[in-house]
Design an enzyme around this catalytic site. Structure first.
Site, PDB file in Angstrom:
ATOM      1  N   GLY A  55       0.867  -1.159  -0.026  1.00  0.00           N
ATOM      2  CA  GLY A  55       0.072  -0.140  -0.028  1.00  0.00           C
ATOM      3  C   GLY A  55       0.877   1.260   0.164  1.00  0.00           C
ATOM      4  O   GLY A  55       0.203   2.488  -0.428  1.00  0.00           O
ATOM      5  N   GLU A 109       4.240   3.998   5.853  1.00  0.00           N
ATOM      6  CA  GLU A 109       3.079   3.071   5.935  1.00  0.00           C
ATOM      7  C   GLU A 109       1.913   3.806   5.152  1.00  0.00           C
ATOM      8  O   GLU A 109       1.859   5.013   4.820  1.00  0.00           O
ATOM      9  CB  GLU A 109       2.588   3.060   7.292  1.00  0.00           C
ATOM     10  CG  GLU A 109       2.821   1.619   7.864  1.00  0.00           C
ATOM     11  CD  GLU A 109       2.119   0.574   7.397  1.00  0.00           C
ATOM     12  OE1 GLU A 109       1.622   0.192   6.467  1.00  0.00           O
ATOM     13  OE2 GLU A 109       2.237  -0.534   8.085  1.00  0.00           O
ATOM     14  N   ASP A 110       1.139   2.925   4.441  1.00  0.00           N
ATOM     15  CA  ASP A 110      -0.239   3.529   3.744  1.00  0.00           C
ATOM     16  C   ASP A 110      -1.292   4.035   4.823  1.00  0.00           C
ATOM     17  O   ASP A 110      -1.590   5.174   4.809  1.00  0.00           O
ATOM     18  CB  ASP A 110      -0.831   2.485   2.755  1.00  0.00           C
ATOM     19  CG  ASP A 110      -1.134   1.145   3.395  1.00  0.00           C
ATOM     20  OD1 ASP A 110      -0.618   0.983   4.525  1.00  0.00           O
ATOM     21  OD2 ASP A 110      -1.494   0.323   3.036  1.00  0.00           O
ATOM     22  N   ASP A 113      -4.287   1.503  11.424  1.00  0.00           N
ATOM     23  CA  ASP A 113      -5.521   1.418  11.736  1.00  0.00           C
ATOM     24  C   ASP A 113      -5.513   0.967  13.199  1.00  0.00           C
ATOM     25  O   ASP A 113      -5.225   1.831  14.011  1.00  0.00           O
ATOM     26  CB  ASP A 113      -6.300   0.370  10.771  1.00  0.00           C
ATOM     27  CG  ASP A 113      -7.838   0.056  11.153  1.00  0.00           C
ATOM     28  OD1 ASP A 113      -8.247   0.767  11.807  1.00  0.00           O
ATOM     29  OD2 ASP A 113      -8.276  -0.718  10.508  1.00  0.00           O
ATOM     30  N   LYS A 141      -5.905   6.252  11.433  1.00  0.00           N
ATOM     31  CA  LYS A 141      -7.292   6.174  12.179  1.00  0.00           C
ATOM     32  C   LYS A 141      -7.274   6.257  13.862  1.00  0.00           C
ATOM     33  O   LYS A 141      -7.111   4.986  14.290  1.00  0.00           O
ATOM     34  CB  LYS A 141      -7.824   4.997  11.930  1.00  0.00           C
ATOM     35  CG  LYS A 141      -8.365   4.789  10.241  1.00  0.00           C
ATOM     36  CD  LYS A 141      -8.772   3.407   9.801  1.00  0.00           C
ATOM     37  CE  LYS A 141      -9.394   3.615   8.684  1.00  0.00           C
ATOM     38  NZ  LYS A 141      -9.974   2.110   7.946  1.00  0.00           N
ATOM     39  N   PHE A 162     -13.741   2.654   5.648  1.00  0.00           N
ATOM     40  CA  PHE A 162     -12.799   2.105   4.759  1.00  0.00           C
ATOM     41  C   PHE A 162     -12.758   2.706   3.530  1.00  0.00           C
ATOM     42  O   PHE A 162     -13.692   3.122   2.593  1.00  0.00           O
ATOM     43  CB  PHE A 162     -13.570   0.596   4.515  1.00  0.00           C
ATOM     44  CG  PHE A 162     -12.391  -0.312   3.771  1.00  0.00           C
ATOM     45  CD1 PHE A 162     -11.412  -0.975   4.295  1.00  0.00           C
ATOM     46  CD2 PHE A 162     -12.519  -0.416   2.300  1.00  0.00           C
ATOM     47  CE1 PHE A 162     -10.446  -1.749   3.680  1.00  0.00           C
ATOM     48  CE2 PHE A 162     -11.722  -1.007   1.665  1.00  0.00           C
ATOM     49  CZ  PHE A 162     -10.667  -1.812   2.394  1.00  0.00           C
ATOM     50  N   ASP A 169      -5.996  -0.622  -1.135  1.00  0.00           N
ATOM     51  CA  ASP A 169      -6.895  -1.610  -2.128  1.00  0.00           C
ATOM     52  C   ASP A 169      -8.114  -2.112  -1.457  1.00  0.00           C
ATOM     53  O   ASP A 169      -8.310  -2.042  -0.232  1.00  0.00           O
ATOM     54  CB  ASP A 169      -6.115  -2.804  -2.515  1.00  0.00           C
ATOM     55  CG  ASP A 169      -5.849  -3.918  -1.498  1.00  0.00           C
ATOM     56  OD1 ASP A 169      -5.464  -3.329  -0.161  1.00  0.00           O
ATOM     57  OD2 ASP A 169      -6.422  -4.921  -1.248  1.00  0.00           O
ATOM     58  N   ARG A 175      -5.624   0.273  -6.158  1.00  0.00           N
ATOM     59  CA  ARG A 175      -4.342   0.910  -5.721  1.00  0.00           C
ATOM     60  C   ARG A 175      -4.013   2.023  -6.908  1.00  0.00           C
ATOM     61  O   ARG A 175      -3.385   2.824  -6.235  1.00  0.00           O
ATOM     62  CB  ARG A 175      -3.273  -0.258  -5.652  1.00  0.00           C
ATOM     63  CG  ARG A 175      -3.689  -1.227  -4.608  1.00  0.00           C
ATOM     64  CD  ARG A 175      -2.176  -2.171  -4.489  1.00  0.00           C
ATOM     65  NE  ARG A 175      -2.276  -3.280  -3.752  1.00  0.00           N
ATOM     66  CZ  ARG A 175      -2.428  -3.610  -2.596  1.00  0.00           C
ATOM     67  NH1 ARG A 175      -2.524  -2.264  -1.556  1.00  0.00           N
ATOM     68  NH2 ARG A 175      -2.729  -4.439  -1.731  1.00  0.00           N
TER      69      ARG A 175
END
Ligand code: 5GP
Ligand code: MG
Length: 186
Positions: A55, A109-110, A113, A141, A162, A169, A175
Site C-alpha cells: 500500500g 505506511e499507507d 488502523d 485512524k 474504509f 486496495d 490501488r
C-alpha cells in the site's frame, strides 16, 4: 443549486465515492516532508526510508521527491488484511536486505488502523538493533488505534471508514486510483 454527484467507482461488489482529491493529499504530504527534513537534516548516517508494501508505494514515491537529505530506500512486505475487514493476522513476507543495525529508520505506511502491523514492525526493528525508528503514515485512524507506539508523522487523520485509492486496495483493486475513495453504504 444541486451539488454535483461525487465521482464513483465500483470494485467487485462494492461502490466507492471520491473523498479526498490528490491535490489535497499532496499539500499535506508537503507539510510532513518539511518536518522530516528538519528532523533528519543532521544524521550521522543516511536514514533508511522503509516502505511497507504493497500500500505505501504511492505515498513513498511522493514523499521521497520532497525529501532533501540523503536517504536509503527499502521495502518490506507484510499482510494483515483480508478484504474489507481485518483478519488480525500479521506475517512478514519479504524481509530486509542487509543489516540495519545502528541505523535511523523511518517506516513508511499507507495507513495505520488498529496498530497491529506497526507494533509488529517496531518489535522487528528493535530486534534488528536500529538506532531509532519513527512512523510516517499517509492515513491514521486515531479512533481505532490501540497501541502505545508514537505515530510521529501522520499525514492525514481519518475516521473508521474504509478507504481505497492512492495505493490502498479493496481485494487488490483500486490501488491505481489517484484520489481517495470511501466505501458507500447501499
Ligand atoms: P492495522 O494493523 O493498523 O490494524 O492495519 C494496517 C493495515 O490494514 C494497513 O496497512 C492496510 O493494509 C489495512 N487497512 C486498514 N484500514 C484500511 C482502509 O480503510 N482501507 C484499506 N484499503 N486498507 C486498510
Ligand atoms: Mg500497510
Amino acid at each position: 443549486m444541486e451539488t454535483p454527484a461525487k465521482k464513483r467507482v465500483t470494485l467487485y461488489d462494492k461502490t466507492f465515492e471520491v473523498m479526498i482529491l490528490y491535490e489535497e493529499l499532496d499539500r499535506h504530504i508537503q507539510k510532513v516532508a518539511e518536518r522530516i527534513n528538519r528532523d533528519y537534516a543532521d544524521c550521522d548516517t543516511p536514514p533508511i526510508m522503509l516502505g511497507v508494501l504493497n500500500g505505501s508505494f504511492m505515498f513513498m514515491a511522493d514523499l521521497l521527491k520532497k525529501l532533501d537529505f540523503g536517504c536509503e530506500v527499502q521495502f518490506i512486505k507484510m499482510s494483515s488484511y483480508d478484504g474489507a475487514s481485518s483478519t488480525g493476522k500479521v506475517c512478514e513476507l519479504i524481509g530486509l536486505n542487509g543489516s540495519i543495525k545502528g541505523r535511523h529508520v523511518v517506516v513508511v505506511e499507507d495507513i495505520v488502523d488498529t496498530g497491529g502491523s506497526i507494533e509488529h514492525m517496531m518489535k522487528l526493528l528493535a530486534a534488528e538493533g536500529v538506532a531509532s525508528a519513527a512512523v510516517a503514515t499517509m492515513f491514521f485512524k486515531p479512533d481505532s488505534y490501540s497501541r502505545d507506539y508514537e505515530i510521529k508523522y501522520p499525514v492525514m487523520n481519518i475516521g473508521n471508514e474504509f478507504i481505497v485509492g492512492y495505493g490502498l486496495d479493496y481485494d487488490q483493486l483500486g490501488r491505481n486510483l489517484k484520489d481517495i475513495y470511501v466505501i458507500v453504504d447501499e
